[in-house]
Motif scaffolding. Structure first.
Motif, mmCIF file in Angstrom:
data_model
loop_
_atom_site.group_PDB
_atom_site.id
_atom_site.type_symbol
_atom_site.label_atom_id
_atom_site.label_comp_id
_atom_site.label_asym_id
_atom_site.label_seq_id
_atom_site.Cartn_x
_atom_site.Cartn_y
_atom_site.Cartn_z
ATOM 1 N N ILE A 55 0.866 -1.173 0.000
ATOM 2 C CA ILE A 55 0.000 0.000 0.000
ATOM 3 C C ILE A 55 0.901 1.220 0.000
ATOM 4 O O ILE A 55 1.851 1.316 0.782
ATOM 5 C CB ILE A 55 -0.930 0.016 1.223
ATOM 6 C CG1 ILE A 55 -1.958 -1.109 1.124
ATOM 7 C CG2 ILE A 55 -1.650 1.353 1.337
ATOM 8 C CD1 ILE A 55 -2.937 -1.174 2.269
ATOM 9 N N GLN A 57 0.977 5.753 -1.304
ATOM 10 C CA GLN A 57 0.149 6.933 -1.533
ATOM 11 C C GLN A 57 0.311 7.429 -2.958
ATOM 12 O O GLN A 57 1.375 7.296 -3.572
ATOM 13 C CB GLN A 57 0.507 8.040 -0.541
ATOM 14 C CG GLN A 57 0.138 7.718 0.893
ATOM 15 C CD GLN A 57 0.301 8.910 1.813
ATOM 16 O OE1 GLN A 57 0.966 9.890 1.487
ATOM 17 N NE2 GLN A 57 -0.319 8.839 2.981
ATOM 18 N N TYR A 61 -4.977 9.960 -2.923
ATOM 19 C CA TYR A 61 -5.449 8.579 -2.894
ATOM 20 C C TYR A 61 -4.417 7.662 -2.240
ATOM 21 O O TYR A 61 -3.213 7.920 -2.287
ATOM 22 C CB TYR A 61 -5.724 8.085 -4.322
ATOM 23 C CG TYR A 61 -6.952 8.705 -4.937
ATOM 24 C CD1 TYR A 61 -8.129 7.980 -5.083
ATOM 25 C CD2 TYR A 61 -6.950 10.029 -5.364
ATOM 26 C CE1 TYR A 61 -9.268 8.553 -5.637
ATOM 27 C CE2 TYR A 61 -8.085 10.608 -5.911
ATOM 28 C CZ TYR A 61 -9.234 9.867 -6.046
ATOM 29 O OH TYR A 61 -10.363 10.447 -6.576
ATOM 30 N N ASP A 62 -4.918 6.584 -1.632
ATOM 31 C CA ASP A 62 -4.068 5.470 -1.248
ATOM 32 C C ASP A 62 -4.213 4.396 -2.308
ATOM 33 O O ASP A 62 -5.238 4.322 -3.013
ATOM 34 C CB ASP A 62 -4.479 4.919 0.121
ATOM 35 C CG ASP A 62 -4.071 5.850 1.258
ATOM 36 O OD1 ASP A 62 -3.094 6.602 1.094
ATOM 37 O OD2 ASP A 62 -4.749 5.831 2.301
ATOM 38 N N TRP A 84 -8.055 4.415 -3.727
ATOM 39 C CA TRP A 84 -9.255 4.937 -3.078
ATOM 40 C C TRP A 84 -8.964 6.313 -2.480
ATOM 41 O O TRP A 84 -7.867 6.585 -2.000
ATOM 42 C CB TRP A 84 -9.773 3.979 -2.015
ATOM 43 C CG TRP A 84 -8.804 3.649 -0.916
ATOM 44 C CD1 TRP A 84 -8.669 4.271 0.298
ATOM 45 C CD2 TRP A 84 -7.801 2.612 -0.936
ATOM 46 N NE1 TRP A 84 -7.667 3.691 1.031
ATOM 47 C CE2 TRP A 84 -7.123 2.668 0.299
ATOM 48 C CE3 TRP A 84 -7.433 1.642 -1.874
ATOM 49 C CZ2 TRP A 84 -6.087 1.789 0.626
ATOM 50 C CZ3 TRP A 84 -6.393 0.782 -1.552
ATOM 51 C CH2 TRP A 84 -5.735 0.865 -0.330
ATOM 52 N N ARG A 86 -8.745 8.821 0.118
ATOM 53 C CA ARG A 86 -8.636 8.617 1.561
ATOM 54 C C ARG A 86 -9.533 9.548 2.375
ATOM 55 O O ARG A 86 -9.791 9.293 3.548
ATOM 56 C CB ARG A 86 -7.177 8.754 2.007
ATOM 57 C CG ARG A 86 -6.593 10.140 1.991
ATOM 58 C CD ARG A 86 -5.189 10.150 2.601
ATOM 59 N NE ARG A 86 -4.255 9.457 1.746
ATOM 60 C CZ ARG A 86 -3.514 10.066 0.819
ATOM 61 N NH1 ARG A 86 -3.619 11.369 0.634
ATOM 62 N NH2 ARG A 86 -2.684 9.388 0.078
ATOM 63 N N GLU A 87 -10.048 10.620 1.741
ATOM 64 C CA GLU A 87 -10.925 11.532 2.472
ATOM 65 C C GLU A 87 -12.348 10.987 2.577
ATOM 66 O O GLU A 87 -13.000 11.102 3.624
ATOM 67 C CB GLU A 87 -10.955 12.907 1.794
ATOM 68 C CG GLU A 87 -11.833 13.918 2.521
ATOM 69 C CD GLU A 87 -11.797 15.292 1.890
ATOM 70 O OE1 GLU A 87 -12.719 16.078 2.139
ATOM 71 O OE2 GLU A 87 -10.824 15.583 1.140
ATOM 72 N N ALA A 90 -13.314 5.083 3.838
ATOM 73 C CA ALA A 90 -12.643 4.596 5.035
ATOM 74 C C ALA A 90 -11.537 3.615 4.648
ATOM 75 O O ALA A 90 -11.631 2.915 3.630
ATOM 76 C CB ALA A 90 -13.648 3.920 5.962
ATOM 77 N N LYS A 91 -10.494 3.551 5.461
ATOM 78 C CA LYS A 91 -9.378 2.656 5.166
ATOM 79 C C LYS A 91 -9.874 1.226 5.045
ATOM 80 O O LYS A 91 -10.457 0.677 5.971
ATOM 81 C CB LYS A 91 -8.323 2.741 6.269
ATOM 82 C CG LYS A 91 -7.076 1.908 5.984
ATOM 83 C CD LYS A 91 -6.044 2.071 7.074
ATOM 84 C CE LYS A 91 -4.801 1.234 6.786
ATOM 85 N NZ LYS A 91 -3.784 1.380 7.860
ATOM 86 N N PRO A 92 -9.672 0.585 3.894
ATOM 87 C CA PRO A 92 -10.228 -0.756 3.686
ATOM 88 C C PRO A 92 -9.310 -1.860 4.211
ATOM 89 O O PRO A 92 -8.125 -1.654 4.458
ATOM 90 C CB PRO A 92 -10.328 -0.842 2.162
ATOM 91 C CG PRO A 92 -9.143 -0.044 1.694
ATOM 92 C CD PRO A 92 -9.019 1.096 2.676
ATOM 93 N N THR A 93 -9.888 -3.029 4.351
ATOM 94 C CA THR A 93 -9.111 -4.259 4.462
ATOM 95 C C THR A 93 -8.981 -4.795 3.049
ATOM 96 O O THR A 93 -9.985 -5.037 2.371
ATOM 97 C CB THR A 93 -9.833 -5.295 5.341
ATOM 98 O OG1 THR A 93 -10.024 -4.746 6.640
ATOM 99 C CG2 THR A 93 -9.027 -6.570 5.437
ATOM 100 N N PHE A 112 -14.739 -2.253 1.817
ATOM 101 C CA PHE A 112 -14.748 -0.796 1.812
ATOM 102 C C PHE A 112 -15.956 -0.249 2.569
ATOM 103 O O PHE A 112 -16.940 -0.953 2.799
ATOM 104 C CB PHE A 112 -14.794 -0.272 0.374
ATOM 105 C CG PHE A 112 -13.527 -0.502 -0.411
ATOM 106 C CD1 PHE A 112 -12.543 0.462 -0.460
ATOM 107 C CD2 PHE A 112 -13.325 -1.696 -1.095
ATOM 108 C CE1 PHE A 112 -11.380 0.264 -1.186
ATOM 109 C CE2 PHE A 112 -12.169 -1.910 -1.819
ATOM 110 C CZ PHE A 112 -11.196 -0.927 -1.864
#
Length: 227
Positions: A55, A57, A61-62, A84, A86-87, A90-93, A112
């Protein structure tokens, strides 16, 4: 109801060294929440050349990056990425799921959440109706009845055929523009599938890329209709 925009784009053949900046501009202009990219090696160094999933940046976006697998052949070796915002997301798995078919690439699979509404999403790059069905069934099994899901990518399978076959046999929605997305072959190969429950499709459109890659970017808009 929460509206989100998803981009899918196979970048094969893109020769412009400024591609990273162009993608940033497109993501911002079209208010893209999540982007599924295939064959991203053609983007050059901005995605990273390390031989490892990671992962990193990319502007606002991440990005989860899966590298090129040199020893393999065809679609099975192609690099992929999911980005995705990032604002708003939410931070996904997120993880890479290898294919059970040696000649096909696996899925980037993520859990997500946007506006407190959860969904599973995968990035796909492969070929053959059997492989598409396998991917859809993976999404169903790992999402269950409670979680809506979507899968986007380059299916190497004509959208109209998927509309009349896979959509009906697997009881899913298909999210397609109805436009040619690979001009050289005159076929629509880039689109998405989704669960029947929990989301509504608002439309999809293929964008002109000025002939800079083999495939056109496709943006799908969907509404998440329940928690």
């Amino acid at each position: 109801m929460t509206d989100i925009n998803i981009l899918t784009w196979n970048l094969q053949g893109f020769k412009d060294g400024a591609l990273g900046g162009k993608i940033r501009g497109l993501l911002k202009e079209k208010n893209i929440h999540i982007a599924c990219l295939q064959e991203v090696t053609s983007m050059g160094g901005w995605g990273g050349e390390e031989n490892a999933e990671k992962i990193t940046q990319f502007g606002e976006y991440d990005m989860f990056w899966v590298p090129w697998e040199g020893p393999k052949k065809g679609n099975a070796r192609c690099s992929m990425a999911v980005l995705w915002d990032r604002e708003s997301v939410a931070k996904p798995t997120i993880t890479y799921v290898p294919s059970t078919v040696e000649s096909c690439r696996g899925l980037i699979f993520g859990k997500f959440s946007v506006g407190r509404k959860n969904f599973n999403l995968a990035n796909y790059h492969g070929f053959g109706e059997d492989r598409i069905v396998e991917a859809i069934r993976y999404m169903k099994v790992h999402s269950g009845q409670a979680v809506r899901w979507m899968i986007f990518g380059d299916f190497n399978f004509e959208g109209a055929s998927a509309e009349g076959g896979v959509k009906e046999s697997e009881r899913v929605q298909i999210l397609r523009s109805g436009q040619v997305t690979r001009p050289a072959s005159g076929k629509e190969l880039d689109y998405g599938f989704a669960s029947l429950e929990g989301l509504e499709k608002n439309g999809a459109v293929a964008l002109d890329n000025g002939g800079q890659s083999d495939h056109l970017p496709v943006i799908a808009s969907v509404s998440l209709t329940r928690a």
